[in-house]
Design an enzyme around this catalytic site. Sequence first.
Site, mmCIF file in Angstrom:
data_model
loop_
_atom_site.group_PDB
_atom_site.id
_atom_site.type_symbol
_atom_site.label_atom_id
_atom_site.label_comp_id
_atom_site.label_asym_id
_atom_site.label_seq_id
_atom_site.Cartn_x
_atom_site.Cartn_y
_atom_site.Cartn_z
ATOM 1 N N LYS A 1 0.960 -1.261 0.102
ATOM 2 C CA LYS A 1 -0.048 -0.074 0.129
ATOM 3 C C LYS A 1 0.841 1.141 0.067
ATOM 4 C CE LYS A 1 -0.521 -0.389 5.143
ATOM 5 N NZ LYS A 1 -1.407 -0.889 6.109
ATOM 6 N N TYR B 1 16.421 29.618 9.221
ATOM 7 C CA TYR B 1 15.327 30.561 9.634
ATOM 8 C C TYR B 1 15.125 30.364 11.263
ATOM 9 C CZ TYR B 1 13.509 30.375 4.936
ATOM 10 O OH TYR B 1 13.415 30.569 3.476
HETATM 11 C C1 LIG Z 1 -0.517 -1.925 6.549
HETATM 12 C C2 LIG Z 1 -1.367 -3.287 6.974
HETATM 13 C C3 LIG Z 1 -0.462 -4.247 7.074
HETATM 14 C C4 LIG Z 1 1.163 -4.234 7.234
HETATM 15 O O1 LIG Z 1 1.635 -3.558 8.395
HETATM 16 P P1 LIG Z 1 3.195 -3.537 8.767
HETATM 17 O O2 LIG Z 1 3.006 -3.020 10.218
HETATM 18 O O3 LIG Z 1 3.714 -2.783 7.941
HETATM 19 O O4 LIG Z 1 3.781 -4.962 8.550
HETATM 20 C C5 LIG Z 1 -1.056 -5.613 7.529
HETATM 21 N N1 LIG Z 1 -2.372 -5.507 7.410
HETATM 22 C C6 LIG Z 1 -3.148 -4.538 7.306
HETATM 23 C C7 LIG Z 1 -4.629 -4.895 7.411
HETATM 24 C C8 LIG Z 1 -2.712 -3.436 7.141
HETATM 25 O O5 LIG Z 1 -3.367 -2.318 6.852
#
Ligand SMILES: *Cc1c(COP(=O)(O)O)cnc(C)c1O
Length: 356
Positions: A35, A253
């Site tokens: 994702k 800054y």
């Molecule tokens: C993002 C996600 C994962 C992966 O999580 P990590 O902590 O990056 O391993 C697994 N299951 C779901 C439903 C997620 O949204």
Amino acid sequence: MPRPLLATIHTAALANNLAVARRYAPNSKIWAVVKANAYGHGLARAFPGLRATDGFGLLDLEEAVKLRELGWAGPILLLEGFFRPTDIDVIDRYSLTTALHSDEQLRMLEMARLSKPVNIQLKMNSGMNRLGYAPEKFRAAWERARACPGIGQITLMTHFSDADSERGVAYQLEAFERGAEGIAGARSLANSAATLWHPSSHFDWVRPGIILYGASPSGVTAAIDGTGLQPAMTLTSELIAVQTIAKGDTVGYGSTFTASAPMRIGVVACGYADGYPRVAPEGTPVIVDGVRTRVVGRVSMDMISVDLTPCPTANVGARVELWGVNLPIDDVARACGTIGYELMCAVAPRVPVRAE
Ligand SMILES: *Cc1c(COP(=O)(O)O)cnc(C)c1O
């Protein structure tokens, strides 16, 4: 000439990290979570390193379609499910598997016209209280899903809140077992932290994300020592200017840094518009010319300033590593009060990326 800033994606590290996940969960299939554009690495760039997975997990339909266009014919899981009825046409057309966490989604599937049944992961809220059916409502949802002709295989899914920390997964495993008791079907529970640290949660499918990119689920670099995980992204730049300043001179800054003695300051082509966190405080680690030093003064849009005291020969053109192979992203994140996940996902579109 583009700016000297560059994100390098290490394809071999991705493949290595997937193999590490397999070593930790040898009896489970893997949803490689890609994702958020593969956690900022770029879906198309990450794909070659991860193609030995059993399936890919992601959120956006466009990313799912892109994976199909890259040639991936295996399972693709929509981790949040779908949002409106027209999404189901895409799910059907591209043979996607979808999380199903609500009666609203169930109703949409019941009403849908499909060319074939859709495989779902029926999500239980086992204690995180974000998505899913409460344990006591789970069986009824499963029965309704089973009765729906548009639904094919049903996998049972939940997500952990504390797999990387003290509370652990026991309270959710208990709730999950209670809600799923007597229900047949594969199970999908473990994120990265549970893949590494809670073998009792592995079941049929694990869903690692962050470890595939070589960062720590807890945000603590030492927590993944000895796992064999390797950073999958190195963000590098160069010094584009050097200033020699006197005691009492300030930097950047707001003049937030004041030199307590004469010193050299390096100016790096990387700022918050590149995704480097503006909140990075004085002392945030950075590597210049192979030497670990620190950020001084405020991060600006296109530049940061660094202390060149430990690297007296570093000059314009010197290599700077913001994070990566020599500087764990979690060390940088920790200085900024966040986790590696956020930094890698925030690398801005204007940053050139190269896979190697
Ligand atoms: C993002 C996600 C994962 C992966 O999580 P990590 O902590 O990056 O391993 C697994 N299951 C779901 C439903 C997620 O949204």
